[in-house]
Every structure is written in C-alpha cells, then in structure tokens.
Design a protein around this motif. Structure first.
Motif, PDB file in Angstrom:
ATOM      1  N   TYR A 117       0.873  -1.177   0.000  1.00 43.46           N
ATOM      2  CA  TYR A 117       0.000   0.000   0.000  1.00 43.46           C
ATOM      3  C   TYR A 117       0.908   1.224   0.000  1.00 43.46           C
ATOM      4  O   TYR A 117       1.833   1.320   0.814  1.00 43.46           O
ATOM      5  CB  TYR A 117      -0.890  -0.002   1.240  1.00 43.46           C
ATOM      6  CG  TYR A 117      -1.735   1.238   1.381  1.00 43.46           C
ATOM      7  CD1 TYR A 117      -2.822   1.456   0.549  1.00 43.46           C
ATOM      8  CD2 TYR A 117      -1.439   2.199   2.339  1.00 43.46           C
ATOM      9  CE1 TYR A 117      -3.609   2.592   0.675  1.00 43.46           C
ATOM     10  CE2 TYR A 117      -2.217   3.331   2.471  1.00 43.46           C
ATOM     11  CZ  TYR A 117      -3.300   3.524   1.639  1.00 43.46           C
ATOM     12  OH  TYR A 117      -4.067   4.651   1.772  1.00 43.46           O
ATOM     13  N   ALA A 118       0.670   2.132  -0.924  1.00 46.79           N
ATOM     14  CA  ALA A 118       1.468   3.354  -1.020  1.00 46.79           C
ATOM     15  C   ALA A 118       0.550   4.562  -0.954  1.00 46.79           C
ATOM     16  O   ALA A 118      -0.551   4.544  -1.513  1.00 46.79           O
ATOM     17  CB  ALA A 118       2.249   3.376  -2.327  1.00 46.79           C
ATOM     18  N   ARG A 119       1.015   5.605  -0.270  1.00 46.37           N
ATOM     19  CA  ARG A 119       0.265   6.866  -0.244  1.00 46.37           C
ATOM     20  C   ARG A 119       1.242   8.011  -0.086  1.00 46.37           C
ATOM     21  O   ARG A 119       2.328   7.850   0.447  1.00 46.37           O
ATOM     22  CB  ARG A 119      -0.789   6.881   0.841  1.00 46.37           C
ATOM     23  CG  ARG A 119      -0.254   6.869   2.245  1.00 46.37           C
ATOM     24  CD  ARG A 119      -1.346   6.848   3.263  1.00 46.37           C
ATOM     25  NE  ARG A 119      -1.972   8.165   3.299  1.00 46.37           N
ATOM     26  CZ  ARG A 119      -3.095   8.441   3.922  1.00 46.37           C
ATOM     27  NH1 ARG A 119      -3.726   7.514   4.582  1.00 46.37           N
ATOM     28  NH2 ARG A 119      -3.593   9.647   3.923  1.00 46.37           N
ATOM     29  N   GLY A 120       0.843   9.168  -0.582  1.00 40.23           N
ATOM     30  CA  GLY A 120       1.697  10.343  -0.503  1.00 40.23           C
ATOM     31  C   GLY A 120       1.195  11.441  -1.408  1.00 40.23           C
ATOM     32  O   GLY A 120       0.034  11.469  -1.793  1.00 40.23           O
ATOM     33  N   VAL A 131       3.947   0.515   2.589  1.00 40.56           N
ATOM     34  CA  VAL A 131       3.933  -0.498   3.649  1.00 40.56           C
ATOM     35  C   VAL A 131       3.444  -1.831   3.089  1.00 40.56           C
ATOM     36  O   VAL A 131       2.627  -1.865   2.172  1.00 40.56           O
ATOM     37  CB  VAL A 131       3.053  -0.081   4.849  1.00 40.56           C
ATOM     38  CG1 VAL A 131       3.612   1.131   5.553  1.00 40.56           C
ATOM     39  CG2 VAL A 131       1.635   0.162   4.427  1.00 40.56           C
ATOM     40  N   ALA A 132       3.968  -2.909   3.647  1.00 40.88           N
ATOM     41  CA  ALA A 132       3.517  -4.253   3.280  1.00 40.88           C
ATOM     42  C   ALA A 132       2.188  -4.529   3.952  1.00 40.88           C
ATOM     43  O   ALA A 132       1.925  -4.060   5.060  1.00 40.88           O
ATOM     44  CB  ALA A 132       4.554  -5.282   3.710  1.00 40.88           C
ATOM     45  N   LEU A 133       1.338  -5.274   3.266  1.00 41.41           N
ATOM     46  CA  LEU A 133       0.042  -5.663   3.804  1.00 41.41           C
ATOM     47  C   LEU A 133       0.078  -7.173   4.052  1.00 41.41           C
ATOM     48  O   LEU A 133      -0.324  -7.967   3.203  1.00 41.41           O
ATOM     49  CB  LEU A 133      -1.071  -5.304   2.823  1.00 41.41           C
ATOM     50  CG  LEU A 133      -1.202  -3.818   2.499  1.00 41.41           C
ATOM     51  CD1 LEU A 133      -2.218  -3.601   1.388  1.00 41.41           C
ATOM     52  CD2 LEU A 133      -1.582  -3.038   3.737  1.00 41.41           C
ATOM     53  N   PRO A 134       0.556  -7.587   5.197  1.00 37.85           N
ATOM     54  CA  PRO A 134       0.759  -9.017   5.444  1.00 37.85           C
ATOM     55  C   PRO A 134      -0.515  -9.840   5.502  1.00 37.85           C
ATOM     56  O   PRO A 134      -0.471 -11.038   5.302  1.00 37.85           O
ATOM     57  CB  PRO A 134       1.488  -9.054   6.788  1.00 37.85           C
ATOM     58  CG  PRO A 134       1.166  -7.759   7.439  1.00 37.85           C
ATOM     59  CD  PRO A 134       0.951  -6.767   6.330  1.00 37.85           C
ATOM     60  N   ASN A 135      -1.658  -9.240   5.717  1.00 34.70           N
ATOM     61  CA  ASN A 135      -2.915  -9.997   5.787  1.00 34.70           C
ATOM     62  C   ASN A 135      -3.624 -10.093   4.447  1.00 34.70           C
ATOM     63  O   ASN A 135      -4.790 -10.432   4.383  1.00 34.70           O
ATOM     64  CB  ASN A 135      -3.849  -9.374   6.832  1.00 34.70           C
ATOM     65  CG  ASN A 135      -3.255  -9.469   8.214  1.00 34.70           C
ATOM     66  OD1 ASN A 135      -2.552 -10.414   8.527  1.00 34.70           O
ATOM     67  ND2 ASN A 135      -3.524  -8.470   9.036  1.00 34.70           N
TER      68      ASN A 135
END
Length: 65
Positions: free
Chosen positions: A32-35, A53-57
């Motif tokens: 997931y990326a945001r900015g 960030v990684a989305l482990p779920n």
C-alpha cells in the motif's frame, strides 16, 4: 489503475494505491502506497513524498512456481 493514480497525482491530488509485486524469489507481496507530489514554481513535479507499507494480511508470501 496505476496510470490513473499517477495522472491524478500530477494534477495535485494525493495518491493512495494498493498493488502486488513479485520478488526475485518469486513471492507475491501486497503493498500500500500513499503520498503526494511536490511541484516547483513552473508546476513541474520535483518530488514524490510518501510511504509504502507491506500488507501481510492480504495473502503475502505466496510462492509462485
């Protein structure tokens, strides 16, 4: 989808997108990326600041054959 997010960001909107990548070990990872984009006085993009960030779920660590 990615092209639309980039286009909106270059028009001044912040970006937020989920996507998958395949690592060199052939593992699928969900990110997931945001900015937002910063522009100079001529409205040229000079910086994309944000976080990824990684989305482990989301099924990360799936190994491809």
């Amino acid at each position: 989808m990615l092209e639309a997010a980039i286009s909106e960001t270059l028009n001044g909107s912040p970006f937020a997108i989920e996507y998958r990548v395949v690592t060199a070990a052939r593992e699928v990872r969900h990110l997931y990326a945001r900015g937002r984009c910063t522009f100079d006085e001529s409205r040229r993009p000079v910086r994309f600041a944000g976080a990824i960030v990684a989305l482990p779920n989301r099924g990360n660590y799936c190994h491809l054959p």
